[in-house]
Design a protein around this motif. Structure first.
Motif, mmCIF file in Angstrom:
data_model
loop_
_atom_site.group_PDB
_atom_site.id
_atom_site.type_symbol
_atom_site.label_atom_id
_atom_site.label_comp_id
_atom_site.label_asym_id
_atom_site.label_seq_id
_atom_site.Cartn_x
_atom_site.Cartn_y
_atom_site.Cartn_z
ATOM 1 N N VAL A 85 0.628 -1.301 0.104
ATOM 2 C CA VAL A 85 -0.117 0.154 -0.157
ATOM 3 C C VAL A 85 0.874 1.330 0.111
ATOM 4 O O VAL A 85 0.593 2.494 -0.677
ATOM 5 C CB VAL A 85 -1.072 0.084 1.331
ATOM 6 C CG1 VAL A 85 -1.478 1.311 1.928
ATOM 7 C CG2 VAL A 85 -1.925 -1.331 1.292
ATOM 8 N N TYR A 91 0.769 4.480 -3.151
ATOM 9 C CA TYR A 91 1.327 6.077 -2.588
ATOM 10 C C TYR A 91 2.251 6.468 -2.893
ATOM 11 O O TYR A 91 1.526 7.729 -4.021
ATOM 12 C CB TYR A 91 0.531 5.633 -1.193
ATOM 13 C CG TYR A 91 -1.033 5.904 -0.979
ATOM 14 C CD1 TYR A 91 -1.364 4.936 -0.565
ATOM 15 C CD2 TYR A 91 -2.033 6.856 -1.695
ATOM 16 C CE1 TYR A 91 -3.225 4.582 -0.504
ATOM 17 C CE2 TYR A 91 -2.965 6.590 -1.501
ATOM 18 C CZ TYR A 91 -3.560 5.539 -1.079
ATOM 19 O OH TYR A 91 -5.146 5.146 -1.085
ATOM 20 N N MET A 132 -2.704 9.413 3.305
ATOM 21 C CA MET A 132 -3.743 8.729 2.673
ATOM 22 C C MET A 132 -3.171 7.059 2.777
ATOM 23 O O MET A 132 -3.413 5.857 3.015
ATOM 24 C CB MET A 132 -3.841 8.689 1.570
ATOM 25 C CG MET A 132 -4.362 9.982 1.175
ATOM 26 S SD MET A 132 -5.910 9.833 0.222
ATOM 27 C CE MET A 132 -5.648 9.649 -1.351
ATOM 28 N N SER A 192 -5.289 4.321 4.514
ATOM 29 C CA SER A 192 -5.108 2.959 4.018
ATOM 30 C C SER A 192 -5.443 2.224 4.737
ATOM 31 O O SER A 192 -5.671 0.935 4.943
ATOM 32 C CB SER A 192 -5.323 3.310 2.717
ATOM 33 O OG SER A 192 -5.433 3.791 1.825
#
Lengths: 217, 702
Positions: free
Chosen positions: B202, B206, B234, B238
């Protein structure tokens, strides 16, 4: 086959003392040597050039030259060989051995000097004991050679700046008319002393008797 | 209340320098927190729970981790990744089970008077076992140990988050259920991999998004830093949302995006990001420690002597055994072995901090053991932060542990680092085995060929690392030189009289000489920047000059003052000359105007930056610049600065002495120095500076 083996084992024992490798490592390297040489006794520059993985290496020629450089054989000769045998191959490889937990501080010092000497020899192509500005420029040019269209100017500027730095740190009080001939071995050692060569300049030599037979030919 | 606390702590800490030598900042902050909490308790009945776990995990922790991740030194981190992972994963697991198991065994003894099940004990073990990045950062920052140890302990504290998350959730659920099966254990292992790798994935996604976005921000420079912060946050959110490891996501995001973002953004944005990150992480850290202090006073714990002391002792023992055992195994695979001293520092650096507390706080309120646990957790935290934090510095001195080296990266080191990389890759290839270097090289080539083109805008994508490094260094040196007041010496980096001519071989053929000796063409934007800096610096020097003028020259132009002024002017000239000499390095021909390298050097003031510096030298005789003039070949081949007398003065150009002249003219009518040609700049290098004669000058009679 049997006689050949005992003879090579005997040789290998000598080499253990000379180079510091273990017997398994020497055997592995021997196998690789034979791969490279096509089972002959000696290898030449062409053999090394044909290693495909080297094709992408910007300093390929310098590395190959280093194998054939007589100065890397711990002797006092100058010049270069045309072909080298297994012993010479091994001697060059021994420069890349790592220190162990048991290596004392003096041994580490010697090791470091050896490795820095190896690098020095790679730069000092004409063997006069100094790295001149022209030679250093060549080094930087080669380093940048695979990086696309780098103008000569850029490489020269960097080499000049580097040379200036060496001169300033080692001979700080030069008059305006003095000429700094080239980087001597001591100066070279001085500028690289923070890099801790003895821990950095090494590769892992396999102990286990499983050579990766990557027939990269 | 918050502000008061912050203010108090900073004042106290920085006004008492001796204190800061003995007591690490984190300790002091906790004490402040205790005081504040105490005050509040006196003032009213109950203290509000300030260290709300929500607040902690969502607001206070991310800035610190982002700061750490963005500035993570990638090279040593990657080189030691195996070791770090071993410590983080195996070490934390060992700690958790050891502490949990032995505590359970303790509870079995009837005299102890404790009755805690196995699973709650293991849960406690997993909470208390993790080394805390905030505490480690706070303490290690002040002791300046060598890079290897720093990255090992710090890396471990970052990467053990995945383990902690998994263990915590596992045991928490199991505690409710009450029993565990083998299948559950197996699922636990799988979930660990998912949590860790998922978090990294993740974060990386990003990170790439952020890098990609920064490629297009050349027209909106002002909000560039915002993208960095938003994307990182973020990533964290997330990851947390999916119960993956948020910390690992944040680290991955910061580390992945950094090289590309830095190549794309402007210099000002870069500075902004740096300072904002430092500021936020600083504030967060302070708040965390203060709140820890307040929360201690707050109550909600039950003190149980046996449990607490057992915990502290077991934690220490577990850490020592864990580090010792792991090092033994790790050293078999490492080239640079870890010595006993190293092991000691690693073990001693295993500090616990606010994460453990927050995890404990998160426990379900109805969980009966909660309060005992909290008391124990706080005690361990206090112990590690105070005792270990305070004593680690003298211990480091005592054991003569290698300290951090001054990171004065020289161009030679950079050249040889790269050279070594290629050399070792080549040797590995000749040896035929695909080691470490081979894969690193492959990754680099892949990066250069595809990824960089995709993520970096414009020319910069093709710039090799060495050149980028070189540019950075030039800039730094030029700015450093000017800001050092333009003294008669170059900054300490080069306290020598060696200059270019000392290394140029004398017997070079004539053609290269003129281009070499005469001033090379500066890349325009860099000129601009240097000029601007010169100007600002000049303002300061101008003031100094004025003080001379006002008191001495006006009243009585005695010879000393006159000479002093000449000296000052000469210093200015020296400065100018040194700048030019410095810019001997800057012989890299300017890439075309649009390149971000140059854009970054450009001071984004919106001014038109492609003016032609008319008053300055022109080195490149091949220039087709209509305003350029020809250089006369220098008499003794040192750089000559000539000013074209006839050309109009461009508003942006700066002529050093011109500025002085103008300033003097403004302030002191009629009292002006014009160094006549031949008098002024004739230092041994035969430089001549001619001032535009349209200035109003008059020479006082001597």
């Amino acid at each position: 086959m049997g006689a050949k083996q005992t003879r090579s084992e005997h040789d290998h024992q000598d080499l253990v003392e000379k180079t510091g490798f273990s017997v398994e490592q020497i055997q592995n390297l021997h196998k690789r040597f034979q791969q490279l040489s096509g089972n002959e006794e000696t290898i030449s520059r062409e053999h090394l050039k044909s290693v495909p993985a080297l094709a992408n290496n910007p300093i390929r020629m310098q590395i190959i030259e280093a194998f054939f450089d007589k100065r890397n054989q711990h002797g006092n000769e100058l010049g270069s060989y045309e072909t080298i045998g297994f012993e010479e191959f091994l001697m060059v490889m021994s420069h890349f051995r790592p220190p162990t937990l048991r290596t004392t501080t003096e041994e580490k010092e010697t090791m470091r000097k050896e490795k820095v000497r190896f690098l020095f020899n790679m730069h000092d192509t004409d063997g006069d004991g100094k790295i001149t500005l022209a030679e250093y420029r060549k080094v930087v040019e080669e380093l940048l050679s695979k990086s696309g269209t780098i103008e000569q100017e850029a490489a020269r500027a960097i080499a000049d700046a580097a040379m200036l730095e060496v001169a300033s740190t080692n001979v700080p009080n030069m008059g305006p008319d003095d000429f700094y001939e080239g980087i001597t071995f001591e100066h070279f050692e001085q500028i690289l002393k923070d890099l801790e060569m003895e821990s950095r300049m090494h590769i892992r030599f396999l102990h286990v008797n499983t050579t990766k037979v990557h027939c990269g030919k | 209340m918050k502000h008061l606390a912050l203010l108090k702590s900073y004042l106290g800490f920085h006004l008492i320098p001796r204190l800061s030598n003995i007591v690490p900042e984190s300790c002091l902050l906790i004490v402040v927190g205790l005081l504040v909490g105490g005050l509040i308790k006196l003032a009213r009945e109950n203290v509000p729970p300030v260290l709300d776990s929500q607040l902690f995990f969502l607001c206070l922790l991310p800035p610190i981790i982002l700061d750490a991740g963005y500035f993570l030194p990638i090279r040593p981190f990657m080189e030691n990744l195996g070791t770090i992972l071993m410590f983080a994963v195996v070490g934390t697991l060992w700690n958790a089970f050891f502490v949990g198991g032995l505590l359970f065994a303790l509870c079995q003894i009837p005299q102890a008077g404790l009755d805690i099940g196995l699973l709650p004990c293991l849960l406690f073990g997993s909470i208390i076992s993790a080394v805390d990045p905030v505490a480690v950062l706070a303490v290690f920052e002040e002791i300046h140990i060598n890079e290897l140890l720093h990255i090992l302990v710090f890396g471990e504290s970052l990467l053990n988050d995945a383990v902690t998350v998994v263990l915590y959730h596992l045991f928490e659920e199991f505690s409710e259920v009450g029993s565990v099966t083998v299948l559950d254990g197996f699922l636990g292992v799988i979930s660990f991999f998912i949590v860790a790798l998922g978090g990294v994935l993740v974060g990386a996604i990003y990170g790439f998004l952020a890098a990609f976005t920064s490629r297009f921000t050349s027209h909106t420079r002002v909000i560039e830093p915002l993208f960095v912060f938003v994307y990182s946050y973020m990533a964290y959110l997330s990851a947390e949302m999916f119960h993956l490891s948020g910390i690992m996501a944040l680290i991955a995001c910061g580390a992945v995006m950094r090289p590309y973002v830095e190549a794309n953004i402007s210099h000002k944005s870069h500075t902004t990001i740096k300072y904002f990150l430092k500021m936020w992480s600083s504030v967060s850290e302070t708040l965390i420690f203060i709140f820890l202090g307040v929360a201690t006073v707050e109550g909600h714990h039950r003190w149980n002597w046996i449990f607490v002391t057992a915990t502290v002792i077991l934690c220490l023992v577990a850490r020592v055994i864990g580090v010792g055992g792991l090092t033994y195994v790790i050293n078999k695979f490492r080239i640079v072995k870890l010595t006993t001293k190293d092991q000691f520092i690693i073990a001693y650096g295993g500090l616990r901090g606010a994460i453990a507390f927050s995890l404990g706080f998160l426990l379900n309120k109805s969980f009966e053991m909660r309060e005992i646990f909290l008391a124990a957790i706080i005690t361990v935290i206090f112990f590690t932060v105070f005792v270990q934090g305070m004593t680690i510095k003298p211990l480091v001195e005592l054991l003569a542990v290698k300290k951090k080296q001054e990171a004065k990266r020289s161009i030679n080191e950079e050249i040889h680092t790269q050279f070594l990389d290629h050399l070792l890759t080549g040797i590995e290839d000749i040896c035929g085995h695909y080691g470490h270097h081979h894969w690193k090289d492959k990754l680099n080539r892949f990066n250069k060929k595809y990824v960089k083109k995709f993520l970096i805008a414009g020319e910069r994508s093709k710039e090799p690392q060495l050149i980028a490094f070189y540019h950075k260094m030039e800039m730094k040196q030029a700015i450093q030189l000017v800001e050092s007041g333009g003294g008669s010496k170059l900054p300490s980096a080069m306290p020598s009289t060696v200059s270019m001519q000392n290394i140029q071989p004398k017997h070079q053929p004539a053609p290269p000489k003129p281009t070499e000796r005469v001033l090379p063409q500066l890349p325009k934007s860099r000129e601009e920047e240097i000029r601007k800096i010169l100007r600002t610096n000049l303002q300061r020097t101008r003031q100094r000059l004025h003080s001379y003028n006002r008191h001495t020259l006006v009243v009585d132009p005695d010879e000393n003052a006159f000479k002093d002024l000449i000296l000052k002017k000469q210093k200015m000239i020296e400065l100018d000359r040194k700048i030019k000499e410095m810019t001997m390095y800057l012989t890299v021909p300017a890439p075309h105007q649009g390149s971000p390298t140059m854009s970054r050097a450009r001071l984004a003031s919106g001014r038109n930056t492609d003016f032609i510096p008319a008053q300055q030298q022109k080195g490149n005789t091949k220039s087709s610049d209509p305003q350029a003039y020809n250089i006369k070949p220098a008499s003794d081949a040192m750089p000559v600065i000539q000013v074209d007398l006839a050309s109009p003065q461009s508003p942006d150009s700066v002529n050093l002495l011109d500025e002085i002249g103008k300033a003097d003219q403004e302030e002191e009518q009629g009292l002006m120095m014009k160094p006549p040609p031949g008098l002024s700049g004739s230092d041994k290098h035969g430089e001549r500076i001619v001032v535009n004669p349209t200035d109003n000058v008059s020479v006082p009679s001597e």
